[in-house]
Write a protein that holds these residues in place. Structure first.
Motif, short mmCIF file in Angstrom:
data_model
loop_
_atom_site.label_atom_id
_atom_site.label_comp_id
_atom_site.label_asym_id
_atom_site.label_seq_id
_atom_site.Cartn_x
_atom_site.Cartn_y
_atom_site.Cartn_z
N TYR A 290 -0.23 5.19 7.90
CA TYR A 290 -1.03 4.53 8.93
C TYR A 290 -0.41 4.66 10.31
O TYR A 290 -1.08 5.00 11.28
N GLU A 291 0.90 4.40 10.40
CA GLU A 291 1.56 4.43 11.71
C GLU A 291 1.49 5.81 12.35
O GLU A 291 1.27 5.93 13.55
N HIS A 292 1.64 6.88 11.55
CA HIS A 292 1.55 8.22 12.10
C HIS A 292 0.13 8.54 12.54
O HIS A 292 -0.09 9.14 13.59
N ALA A 293 -0.86 8.11 11.76
CA ALA A 293 -2.26 8.34 12.12
C ALA A 293 -2.59 7.64 13.44
O ALA A 293 -3.28 8.21 14.30
N VAL A 294 -2.10 6.41 13.61
CA VAL A 294 -2.33 5.67 14.85
C VAL A 294 -1.61 6.34 16.02
O VAL A 294 -2.16 6.43 17.12
N ALA A 295 -0.41 6.85 15.77
CA ALA A 295 0.33 7.53 16.84
C ALA A 295 -0.44 8.76 17.32
O ALA A 295 -0.55 9.00 18.53
N VAL A 296 -0.99 9.52 16.39
CA VAL A 296 -1.75 10.72 16.78
C VAL A 296 -3.00 10.31 17.56
O VAL A 296 -3.33 10.93 18.57
N GLN A 297 -3.67 9.25 17.14
CA GLN A 297 -4.84 8.77 17.88
C GLN A 297 -4.45 8.31 19.28
O GLN A 297 -5.19 8.52 20.24
N ARG A 298 -3.27 7.71 19.40
CA ARG A 298 -2.78 7.27 20.70
C ARG A 298 -2.50 8.48 21.59
O ARG A 298 -2.81 8.47 22.78
N TRP A 299 -1.92 9.53 21.02
CA TRP A 299 -1.66 10.75 21.80
C TRP A 299 -2.96 11.31 22.35
O TRP A 299 -3.03 11.71 23.51
N VAL A 300 -3.99 11.33 21.51
CA VAL A 300 -5.29 11.86 21.94
C VAL A 300 -5.88 10.96 23.03
O VAL A 300 -6.39 11.46 24.04
N ALA A 301 -5.82 9.65 22.85
CA ALA A 301 -6.39 8.72 23.83
C ALA A 301 -5.66 8.81 25.17
O ALA A 301 -6.29 8.75 26.23
N GLU A 302 -4.33 8.95 25.13
CA GLU A 302 -3.55 9.02 26.36
C GLU A 302 -3.55 10.42 26.97
O GLU A 302 -3.19 10.59 28.13
N GLY A 303 -3.92 11.41 26.18
CA GLY A 303 -3.96 12.78 26.69
C GLY A 303 -2.60 13.44 26.83
O GLY A 303 -2.44 14.38 27.60
N MET B 89 0.85 -1.17 0.00
CA MET B 89 0.00 0.00 0.00
C MET B 89 0.89 1.23 0.00
O MET B 89 1.51 1.56 1.01
N ASP B 90 0.95 1.85 -1.13
CA ASP B 90 1.84 2.98 -1.36
C ASP B 90 1.58 4.13 -0.39
O ASP B 90 0.47 4.60 -0.26
N ARG B 91 2.63 4.55 0.30
CA ARG B 91 2.63 5.68 1.23
C ARG B 91 1.68 5.52 2.42
O ARG B 91 1.38 6.49 3.10
N VAL B 92 1.19 4.32 2.67
CA VAL B 92 0.36 4.07 3.83
C VAL B 92 1.18 3.39 4.91
O VAL B 92 1.01 3.65 6.09
N GLY B 93 2.10 2.54 4.51
CA GLY B 93 2.93 1.82 5.46
C GLY B 93 2.30 0.48 5.80
O GLY B 93 1.33 0.03 5.18
N VAL B 94 2.84 -0.16 6.81
CA VAL B 94 2.37 -1.46 7.25
C VAL B 94 1.10 -1.28 8.06
O VAL B 94 1.05 -0.46 8.98
N VAL B 95 0.08 -2.04 7.71
CA VAL B 95 -1.21 -1.96 8.40
C VAL B 95 -1.35 -3.19 9.29
O VAL B 95 -1.25 -4.32 8.81
N ASP B 96 -1.60 -2.97 10.58
CA ASP B 96 -1.74 -4.09 11.51
C ASP B 96 -3.19 -4.59 11.53
O ASP B 96 -4.02 -4.18 10.73
N GLU B 97 -3.48 -5.49 12.47
CA GLU B 97 -4.81 -6.09 12.55
C GLU B 97 -5.90 -5.04 12.79
O GLU B 97 -6.97 -5.10 12.20
#
Length: 190
Positions: free
Chosen positions: A74-87, A1-9
């Protein structure tokens, strides 16, 4: 997946959810258009709905992949969501990276409220036209609009508010910009 990166489960499940939502929207839209010319029956839903579901599902997956690409993968999007979830934003992440990412998350609140307003209006319109659409199409439409509004209220708006709160807290810890002093007439080189 071009420019998306590795997608996990979790990412694959999100892609599946996007495909299902896109398929549902495709079916409802196609059946709504087709019902202008024919009576809404199970045969119409299957005959027109199945190809529309496939197309809608593909568009849903493409839209999700495009969103991840725009967010830096994908990894950056997940990291940002993690920042929001963890506050909190982890130490070492430069402000040039986290400020725009959190601002983009916070800006989704307006879109979430827009979907809630549309949900109310479209559900009311759908129910007022129940005699024209029939019970099958009315149920499909109402379920789609209510699902869209519920998703916004339960997920989009709270996440956007959490991102805005994090942005304000983390932004308050940043050193402020240097304010320029008064400029004396004639002191600026031209």
């Amino acid at each position: 997946m071009d420019r998306v990166g590795v997608v996990d489960e979790a990412g694959r499940l999100r892609l599946l959810g996007s495909a299902v939502a896109g398929a549902a929207f495709g079916v409802v839209l196609a059946v709504l258009v087709a019902s202008s010319w024919a009576t809404t029956t199970t045969g119409l839903v299957v005959g027109v709905g199945v190809p529309a579901a496939v197309l809608g599902g593909a568009v849903g997956v493409w839209t999700q992949l495009r969103s991840w690409r725009a967010a830096g993968g994908y990894e950056h999007a997940v990291a940002v969501q993690r920042w929001v979830a963890e506050g909190r934003v982890p130490l070492g992440v430069p402000a040039e990276e986290w400020v725009p990412a959190l601002q983009a998350q916070a800006d989704r609140e307006g879109a979430g409220w827009g979907k809630v307003v549309l949900c109310v209006l479209w559900t009311a319109m759908t129910l007022s036209m129940a005699d024209q659409h029939g019970p099958v199409l009315t149920t499909l439409l109402a379920a789609l609009w209510i699902g869209m509004g519920t998703w916004s209220v339960a997920w989009v708006i709270p996440r956007a508010r959490a991102a805005r709160a994090l942005l304000q807290r983390a932004g308050a810890a940043l050193p402020g910009p240097v304010e320029p002093g008064p400029v004396e007439p004639g002191s600026v080189d031209r």
